[in-house]
Design a protein around this motif. Structure first.
Motif, mmCIF file in Angstrom:
data_model
loop_
_atom_site.group_PDB
_atom_site.id
_atom_site.type_symbol
_atom_site.label_atom_id
_atom_site.label_comp_id
_atom_site.label_asym_id
_atom_site.label_seq_id
_atom_site.Cartn_x
_atom_site.Cartn_y
_atom_site.Cartn_z
ATOM 1 N N GLN A 43 -0.161 12.698 -18.092
ATOM 2 C CA GLN A 43 -1.526 13.346 -17.379
ATOM 3 C C GLN A 43 -1.216 11.607 -16.626
ATOM 4 O OE1 GLN A 43 -2.705 15.805 -15.506
ATOM 5 N NE2 GLN A 43 -3.455 14.747 -13.797
ATOM 6 N N LEU A 44 -1.016 10.263 -16.970
ATOM 7 C CA LEU A 44 -1.419 9.704 -16.530
ATOM 8 C C LEU A 44 -0.482 9.009 -15.257
ATOM 9 C CD1 LEU A 44 -3.791 7.622 -19.764
ATOM 10 C CD2 LEU A 44 -4.179 8.193 -17.312
ATOM 11 N N GLN A 45 0.852 9.129 -16.656
ATOM 12 C CA GLN A 45 1.872 8.854 -16.048
ATOM 13 C C GLN A 45 1.956 9.704 -14.065
ATOM 14 O OE1 GLN A 45 5.138 10.329 -18.438
ATOM 15 N NE2 GLN A 45 4.830 8.245 -19.430
ATOM 16 N N GLU A 46 1.569 11.377 -14.396
ATOM 17 C CA GLU A 46 1.542 11.960 -13.422
ATOM 18 C C GLU A 46 0.840 10.722 -12.356
ATOM 19 O OE1 GLU A 46 0.707 15.857 -13.862
ATOM 20 O OE2 GLU A 46 2.868 15.910 -15.107
ATOM 21 N N ASP A 47 -0.072 10.560 -12.435
ATOM 22 C CA ASP A 47 -1.722 9.677 -11.847
ATOM 23 C C ASP A 47 -0.735 8.621 -10.966
ATOM 24 O OD1 ASP A 47 -3.250 12.331 -12.247
ATOM 25 O OD2 ASP A 47 -4.713 11.213 -14.006
ATOM 26 N N LYS A 48 -0.205 8.186 -11.904
ATOM 27 C CA LYS A 48 0.319 6.675 -11.459
ATOM 28 C C LYS A 48 1.916 7.581 -10.199
ATOM 29 C CE LYS A 48 3.025 2.866 -12.948
ATOM 30 N NZ LYS A 48 4.699 3.015 -12.335
ATOM 31 N N ARG A 49 2.131 7.697 -10.587
ATOM 32 C CA ARG A 49 3.126 8.073 -9.592
ATOM 33 C C ARG A 49 2.329 9.247 -8.323
ATOM 34 N NH1 ARG A 49 6.237 10.482 -13.914
ATOM 35 N NH2 ARG A 49 5.707 12.416 -13.822
ATOM 36 N N ALA A 50 1.236 9.965 -9.024
ATOM 37 C CA ALA A 50 0.716 10.125 -6.946
ATOM 38 C C ALA A 50 0.165 9.576 -6.354
ATOM 39 C CB ALA A 50 -0.148 11.243 -7.324
ATOM 40 N N LEU A 51 -0.241 8.101 -6.771
ATOM 41 C CA LEU A 51 -1.239 6.517 -6.374
ATOM 42 C C LEU A 51 -0.084 6.299 -6.195
ATOM 43 C CD1 LEU A 51 -3.287 5.738 -8.963
ATOM 44 C CD2 LEU A 51 -3.882 6.812 -6.819
ATOM 45 N N GLU A 52 1.244 5.495 -6.396
ATOM 46 C CA GLU A 52 2.793 5.234 -5.631
ATOM 47 C C GLU A 52 2.968 5.745 -4.068
ATOM 48 O OE1 GLU A 52 5.188 5.014 -8.701
ATOM 49 O OE2 GLU A 52 4.370 3.093 -9.970
ATOM 50 N N ASP A 53 2.843 7.327 -4.805
ATOM 51 C CA ASP A 53 3.532 7.864 -3.297
ATOM 52 C C ASP A 53 2.311 7.391 -1.936
ATOM 53 O OD1 ASP A 53 5.602 8.773 -5.117
ATOM 54 O OD2 ASP A 53 4.688 10.883 -5.279
ATOM 55 N N GLN A 54 1.035 7.172 -2.929
ATOM 56 C CA GLN A 54 -0.495 7.575 -1.254
ATOM 57 C C GLN A 54 0.228 5.964 -1.004
ATOM 58 O OE1 GLN A 54 -4.365 8.353 -3.619
ATOM 59 N NE2 GLN A 54 -5.055 7.908 -1.552
ATOM 60 N N THR A 55 0.306 5.096 -2.169
ATOM 61 C CA THR A 55 -0.017 3.626 -0.939
ATOM 62 C C THR A 55 1.609 3.779 0.034
ATOM 63 O OG1 THR A 55 -0.706 3.181 -3.332
ATOM 64 C CG2 THR A 55 0.371 1.109 -2.083
ATOM 65 N N GLN A 56 2.493 4.023 -1.349
ATOM 66 C CA GLN A 56 3.647 4.012 -0.126
ATOM 67 C C GLN A 56 3.382 4.144 1.145
ATOM 68 O OE1 GLN A 56 7.153 5.565 -2.334
ATOM 69 N NE2 GLN A 56 7.010 3.457 -3.485
ATOM 70 N N GLY A 57 2.540 5.458 0.871
ATOM 71 C CA GLY A 57 2.330 6.417 2.362
ATOM 72 C C GLY A 57 1.176 5.693 2.930
ATOM 73 N N LEU A 58 0.639 4.873 2.745
ATOM 74 C CA LEU A 58 -0.087 4.364 3.670
ATOM 75 C C LEU A 58 0.460 2.448 4.156
ATOM 76 C CD1 LEU A 58 -3.489 4.392 1.465
ATOM 77 C CD2 LEU A 58 -3.388 5.310 3.345
ATOM 78 N N GLN A 59 0.938 2.144 3.369
ATOM 79 C CA GLN A 59 1.986 1.047 3.692
ATOM 80 C C GLN A 59 2.889 1.376 4.860
ATOM 81 O OE1 GLN A 59 1.300 -1.970 2.334
ATOM 82 N NE2 GLN A 59 2.012 -2.584 4.290
ATOM 83 N N ALA A 60 3.556 2.681 5.037
ATOM 84 C CA ALA A 60 4.437 3.420 5.806
ATOM 85 C C ALA A 60 3.289 3.221 7.005
ATOM 86 C CB ALA A 60 5.040 4.169 5.185
ATOM 87 N N GLN A 61 2.258 3.817 6.801
ATOM 88 C CA GLN A 61 1.109 3.663 8.579
ATOM 89 C C GLN A 61 0.624 2.649 8.660
ATOM 90 O OE1 GLN A 61 -2.226 6.470 7.368
ATOM 91 N NE2 GLN A 61 -2.907 6.183 9.257
#
Length: 317
Positions: A43-61
């Motif tokens: 679950q922690l690994q999934e949360d980490k991947r989700a946060l990384e995806d969110q961070t990348q999305g925000l950085q792209a924005q």
């Protein structure tokens, strides 16, 4: 009668029972505990991947927004400072060269001429250099017509001398629109270079109507408060001597110990000197140029992304 062998056998039996119980208990618990731990890790690994995806999305924005600001910046400021002159003062060695280049380019898009860049060293207004500075700014070495302020404060003395040779008097001032003698400017800057308090980043530095002071981070060291106060005095003096001044820096400069924070905390300074706390972003560089436009119209403000700051200056007709 119970003998020693009986006691020994009893003790061995007890220890065997305890050991057997531990083994059986551990075996029974290992499965559920291990499964639970594996589930938590997954679950922690999934949360980490989700946060990384969110961070990348925000950085792209953010990158998209920054790219948009970079693209429209020249259009937004076009000819807003046509025919004006601007001096750049770099207060702090950590100011990113790309920020200096970006501000310079945008001022050019606004129709302004950058008359030069002066860089203050870490020893500017350092109490250790006070004696030499006071001797210079109050001695016979100053050019004719340059009169230091009547004060015992070394920071104010230095600020008054620099303002007289770097700024073109604005409207309503004595000698409005008449620039200082460039020979006097060169002489004073050369004298202060000899004292190690500043340097010239450009081959020539001429007086200007406006000043942009670029800063970064916080002023550090035992005498940080004294040096910060001296920088506030300089920004205020440049503003008073010319058509206006803007102090622009990164977000850290708007926190405790930063020059922008010091100006915003000083009612007298903040009423006259504009500040921008996000000059490292394209939007902040646009705000810096527009703040100069507002200064020319007699309006000062605090701009950027910080608390109680406006995103950009209001349009000036």
């Amino acid at each position: 009668m119970i003998d020693f062998r009986y006691h020994l056998v009893s003790l061995i039996a007890v220890f065997l029972a305890v050991a057997l119980g531990i083994v059986i208990g551990t075996t029974q618990l290992n499965g559920p505990v291990l499964t639970n731990l594996q589930n938590q890790v997954s679950q922690l690994q999934e949360d980490k991947r989700a946060l990384e995806d969110q961070t990348q999305g925000l950085q792209a924005q953010l990158d998209d927004d920054g790219g948009f600001d970079e693209a429209v910046g020249p259009v937004l400021v076009a000819d807003r400072l046509a025919g004006s002159s601007v001096l750049l003062v770099i207060a702090g060695g950590d100011v990113d060269p790309e920020v200096v280049e970006g501000v310079t380019a945008l001022l050019g898009s606004a129709g302004a001429t950058v008359t030069g860049t002066v860089r203050l060293t870490d020893t500017y207004a350092d109490p250790a250099t006070t004696s030499g500075l006071e001797s210079y700014v109050t001695g016979p070495g100053l050019p004719a017509g340059v009169v230091p302020a009547e004060t015992g404060d070394a920071g104010e003395l230095l600020a008054s001398v620099l303002a007289q040779v770097l700024m073109v008097p604005g409207e309503g001032d004595d000698g409005a629109g008449v620039p200082p003698d460039t020979t006097a400017t060169a002489q004073v800057l050369a004298g202060l270079e000899e004292l190690g308090v500043l340097s010239r980043d450009t081959s020539s530095v001429s007086p200007a109507e406006y000043a942009v002071v670029l800063t970064s981070g916080a002023v550090e060291g035992e005498d940080a408060d004294v040096r910060t106060t001296a920088l506030v005095e300089l920004a205020t003096a440049l503003d008073a001597a010319g058509a206006g001044a803007v102090v622009a820096g990164d977000p850290v400069a708007a926190e405790d110990g930063g020059l922008i924070a010091a100006i915003r905390a000083d009612a007298g300074a903040s009423d006259n000197v504009s500040t921008v706390d996000n000059v490292t972003a394209a939007a902040g560089r646009i705000a810096t140029v527009l703040a100069l436009v507002a200064e020319g119209a007699g309006t000062s403000g605090q701009y950027g992304a910080g608390e109680d700051a406006q995103p950009v200056p209001a349009p000036v007709s």
